[in-house]
Write a protein that holds these residues in place. Structure first.
Motif, short mmCIF file in Angstrom:
data_model
loop_
_atom_site.label_atom_id
_atom_site.label_comp_id
_atom_site.label_asym_id
_atom_site.label_seq_id
_atom_site.Cartn_x
_atom_site.Cartn_y
_atom_site.Cartn_z
N ALA A 61 10.27 -100.18 40.35
CA ALA A 61 9.19 -99.98 39.43
C ALA A 61 8.55 -101.19 38.82
O ALA A 61 7.50 -101.37 38.96
CB ALA A 61 9.37 -98.85 38.72
N ALA A 62 9.51 -102.04 38.30
CA ALA A 62 9.16 -103.25 37.55
C ALA A 62 8.33 -104.16 38.49
O ALA A 62 7.46 -104.81 38.01
CB ALA A 62 10.33 -103.77 37.00
N ASP A 322 13.97 -91.26 36.36
CA ASP A 322 14.09 -92.35 35.48
C ASP A 322 12.99 -92.86 34.75
O ASP A 322 13.08 -93.69 33.93
CB ASP A 322 14.81 -93.34 36.44
N MET A 323 11.74 -92.35 35.16
CA MET A 323 10.60 -92.97 34.40
C MET A 323 9.90 -92.04 33.65
O MET A 323 8.86 -92.12 33.39
CB MET A 323 9.65 -93.42 35.51
N ASN A 324 10.63 -91.09 33.14
CA ASN A 324 10.00 -90.04 32.19
C ASN A 324 9.65 -90.75 30.81
O ASN A 324 10.17 -91.58 30.81
CB ASN A 324 10.87 -88.68 32.22
N ILE A 325 8.87 -90.05 30.32
CA ILE A 325 8.24 -90.56 28.80
C ILE A 325 9.35 -90.82 28.15
O ILE A 325 9.19 -91.84 26.93
CB ILE A 325 7.10 -89.70 28.44
N ASP A 326 10.47 -90.07 28.13
CA ASP A 326 11.59 -90.26 26.92
C ASP A 326 12.28 -91.65 27.26
O ASP A 326 12.97 -92.17 26.55
CB ASP A 326 12.70 -89.15 27.22
N GLN A 327 12.07 -92.40 28.44
CA GLN A 327 12.57 -93.59 28.56
C GLN A 327 11.80 -94.68 27.88
O GLN A 327 12.30 -95.94 27.61
CB GLN A 327 12.81 -94.06 30.01
N THR A 376 -2.81 -94.10 38.33
CA THR A 376 -1.44 -94.10 38.85
C THR A 376 -0.50 -94.51 37.67
O THR A 376 -0.89 -94.75 36.79
CB THR A 376 -1.22 -95.17 40.03
N ARG A 377 0.73 -94.28 37.93
CA ARG A 377 1.70 -94.48 37.08
C ARG A 377 1.66 -96.14 36.61
O ARG A 377 1.53 -96.52 35.43
CB ARG A 377 3.33 -94.28 37.52
N ASN A 378 1.57 -96.89 37.67
CA ASN A 378 1.44 -98.45 37.33
C ASN A 378 0.18 -98.84 36.49
O ASN A 378 0.09 -99.65 35.67
CB ASN A 378 1.41 -99.21 38.51
N GLU A 379 -1.15 -98.01 36.83
CA GLU A 379 -2.53 -98.38 36.19
C GLU A 379 -2.20 -97.94 34.69
O GLU A 379 -2.75 -98.57 33.72
CB GLU A 379 -3.66 -97.48 36.85
N ILE A 380 -1.56 -96.75 34.28
CA ILE A 380 -1.23 -96.51 33.14
C ILE A 380 -0.41 -97.51 32.44
O ILE A 380 -0.77 -97.84 31.04
CB ILE A 380 -0.59 -95.09 33.03
#
Length: 403
Positions: A61-62, A322-327, A376-380
């Motif tokens: 993801a990184a 693994d990418m939920n907002i609690d992380q 998308t997740r990356n745009e956010i």
């Protein structure tokens, strides 16, 4: 990660081979009541695979995030998982050595006490279990504490292994066992820290880090000097400075591979040679381990960068697993936390357009309205990264809890 995955593969293969071995002529082997010790190791493999899988997912993801600071923030999130997997695998490799030795005792030493061997393994398992539990939690603070204490634990395990080996040799001599049986046990005297040594040296010039690995005739490791590659030192230095790997974890790894002489020094400074090799940086000088209170963070609240009240909105845009907002939580000083939420009264703070939760959701929804499709997740993450800088919030993400 590749180094740890390779070690994990070898450990799993060892468990499989031990489990598949038929009992010896006397009916003994790692079966019956001893099966629980094989199962103990196999159960640990599950969370280790999960930790490595999680670290891999975060790394992937990184690499897709189009913001260098957010990329580094995601890489830092892999740190506790990677450290847990590294030290967990080391403990499992050590456990494999105990099982190999126990299997040899059961097969080749009929005069050895089966009951005593069972109790010995139970004691060794008890020594390992608290640390394995802390590592399996993947909680950054518990993982850090476990990693820091690992040299002392490995020292105890080395002593236990040596005692079991010496007792077996003495019993075999008294029983007049054949030389072949003695050799079967002798082959197992290398404790797993030898097999789990630091990365092999490439042809380039090595860096000498003060202490090292030598096996004495009794099977106990003693220190002389430790040699690793200059590339390994540079990699550790960069990872430490980036905040991905902690200095205490690097120090613990060096001490473990440095042998018995250093294992009791879990809470002391890095050896001078190691400190010099890693470089004279603030991160290295700040090696001494402290808890949250010692770091002045005892009352520091955790702030959800991605507002918890909009969890479902973020889940629909890829923030799960693994990418939920609690992380994506950060520690802030109490005053800073109150300031970005508009003061001590959060209800009144929400009336301020610049309040973090209200502001960031407006930015994200406006961006979606402009493009006419979901972000998308990356745009956010890229949008959020810009406002984290504006609000002077670091991207040192830590796990939080659902409110």
């Amino acid at each position: 990660m590749d180094e740890v995955k390779g070690s994990m593969t070898r450990v799993e293969a060892a468990f499989s081979k031990l489990a598949a071995r038929p009992p010896a002529l006397g009916g003994w082997g790692l079966n019956g009541v001893f099966t629980r010790y094989l199962d103990h190791g196999s159960h640990q493999v599950t969370w280790l695979q999960g930790a490595l899988g999680s670290a891999t997912a975060l790394t992937d993801a990184a690499s897709d995030v189009d913001d260098s600071n957010m990329e580094l923030g995601l890489l830092r999130m892999t740190g506790p998982r990677l450290q847990a997997a590294l030290f967990g695998t080391l403990l499992l490799a050590t456990w494999v050595d105990f099982l190999h030795l126990s299997d040899a005792v059961l097969r080749y030493c009929p005069l050895c006490s089966v009951e005593k061997l069972f109790v010995d393994l139970h004691r060794v398992q008890g020594l390992m279990q608290p640390t394995l539990t802390d590592l399996a939690s993947l909680d950054p603070e518990r993982v850090e504490a476990a990693a820091t204490a690992m040299p002392e634990l490995m020292g105890k395990l080395t002593v236990e292994f040596d005692a079991l080996h010496r007792e077996t040799r003495s019993t075999m001599k008294l029983g007049g066992q054949v030389i072949a049986a003695m050799q079967a046990v002798e082959m197992l005297t290398l404790i797993s820290t030898m097999k789990m040594s630091l990365p092999r040296r490439p042809p380039s010039a090595p860096a000498t880090l003060g202490v090292g690995l030598v096996m004495s005739s009794s099977g106990v490791m003693v220190g002389s000097r430790l040699v690793v590659s200059a590339e390994w030192v540079e990699m550790m230095r960069r990872l430490v400075q980036a905040g991905v790997i902690s200095v205490p974890a690097v120090s613990a790894a060096v001490r473990i591979h440095g042998g018995q002489v250093l294992m009791a020094q879990a809470h002391q400074d890095l050896p001078k040679g190691v400190r010099d090799a890693l470089g004279d940086s603030p991160e290295v000088r700040a090696m001494q381990v402290t808890d949250r209170a010692g770091a002045g963070m005892a009352d520091a609240p955790k702030h959800h960068v991605l507002p918890d009240e909009h969890r479902a909105w973020f889940e629909k845009r890829g923030f799960t697993g693994d990418m939920n907002i609690d992380q994506f939580c950060v520690r802030l000083e109490k005053s800073h936390h109150e300031a970005i939420h508009g003061g001590g009264d959060w209800r009144l703070g929400r009336t301020w357009p610049g309040e973090w939760n209200r502001m960031i959701m407006k930015v994200l929804r406006d961006a979606e309205a402009e493009t006419g499709q979901r972000l998308t997740r990356n745009e956010i993450l890229k949008l959020v990264a810009g406002y984290l800088k504006e609000y002077d919030i670091s991207m040192n993400f830590i796990p939080g809890r659902r409110r």
